[in-house]
Each structure stands twice: as C-alpha cells, then as structure tokens.
Design a protein around this motif. Structure first.
Motif, PDB file in Angstrom:
ATOM      1  N   GLN A  14      51.738  43.740  35.196  1.00 50.81           N
ATOM      2  CA  GLN A  14      52.538  42.842  36.021  1.00 50.81           C
ATOM      3  C   GLN A  14      51.837  41.502  36.084  1.00 50.81           C
ATOM      4  N   GLN A  15      52.539  40.465  35.662  1.00 52.50           N
ATOM      5  CA  GLN A  15      51.994  39.107  35.625  1.00 52.50           C
ATOM      6  C   GLN A  15      50.661  39.085  34.869  1.00 52.50           C
ATOM      7  N   GLY A  16      50.619  39.815  33.753  1.00 56.05           N
ATOM      8  CA  GLY A  16      49.456  39.815  32.895  1.00 56.05           C
ATOM      9  C   GLY A  16      48.302  40.675  33.376  1.00 56.05           C
ATOM     10  N   ARG A  17      48.490  41.372  34.491  1.00 54.43           N
ATOM     11  CA  ARG A  17      47.412  42.213  35.045  1.00 54.43           C
ATOM     12  C   ARG A  17      47.820  43.674  34.971  1.00 54.43           C
ATOM     13  N   LEU A  18      46.868  44.483  34.534  1.00 58.41           N
ATOM     14  CA  LEU A  18      47.108  45.916  34.439  1.00 58.41           C
ATOM     15  C   LEU A  18      46.961  46.558  35.820  1.00 58.41           C
TER      16      LEU A  18
END
Length: 130
Positions: free
Chosen positions: A64-68
């Motif tokens: 989500q938004q580049g974060r795991l």
C-alpha cells in the motif's frame, strides 16, 4: 505460557479480523483507552513470541503506497489461549472485588471506613487509597 498485557491486547485486537502492525497498535490503543501504547519494536517482539507459540500467524501481505504490510490473524490456539487468560483474569478480579467489599464492610484505618461502590475498575473505593 505467560501472557503479558501487551500480548493479551494484541491477541484481542486480532479477534475480529486480521490486522497489519500499525492496525494492531491502533486497536490496542483503542481497546486500552490509550493506557497501552505499543511501540513498533515492542509490537514485533510480541508478534514474534505469539507466532512462535502458534497463537497468531501471518495472514497475507499487501503493498500500500509502496510499503509492504504484513497482516496477522488469530489462530484457533490463540483464541483458546485468549479465552483461558480472560477467564483467569475474571476470576482474579472477582477475588479482588470480594476481598475489597469485605474490607470496606469492616472499615479500615487506611480508608477510614470507605464505602464500596461496586464499580468495575475505577472509583471502587470512596475516599480511600486504591
């Protein structure tokens, strides 16, 4: 296994749905009415211990938004352990409440014969030390 309060609250946070780490932190904050605020390092230590005991398990990972984000879920063993701990804590609270009522009925120099209001957790003794 000894279940600490942060462990108890983390298990409780996972009862209704899988949550990611920050979601668990937020739910523990809500469940404890702000009294227990898990730091991220503490949270992952708690989750590692609960996972090692088979009480929680990874559910899925999402980006989500580049974060795991890794989601955790409560296992059946975790639900049983949480239930057993809740029963143990309720029995301890009942014992304490009974003894406090008896103390209040006797009156004590420390409380000056404080009245027992029968409330759960807060304000149980009027005019005395808790």
């Amino acid at each position: 296994m000894h279940i600490t309060e942060p462990m108890f609250l983390a298990l409780t946070a996972l009862v209704d749905e899988p949550r990611h780490g920050y979601g668990i932190v937020q739910e523990v904050d809500r469940l404890s009415e702000g009294r227990v605020q898990l730091k991220i390092g503490t949270l992952y230590g708690v989750l590692d211990r609960l996972a090692a005991e088979g009480l929680v398990a990874p559910d899925r990972e999402e980006v989500q938004q580049g974060r795991l984000r890794r989601y955790y879920r409560l296992t059946d063993d975790g639900a049983r352990a949480l239930q057993e701990e809740a029963v143990r804590m309720a029995a301890n609270a009942s014992t304490a409440t009974t003894r406090l009522r008896a103390r209040a009925a006797r009156g004590t120099p420390a409380t000056g014969g404080a009245l027992f209001s029968g409330g759960a957790g807060r304000g149980m003794l009027a005019g005395g030390a808790a």
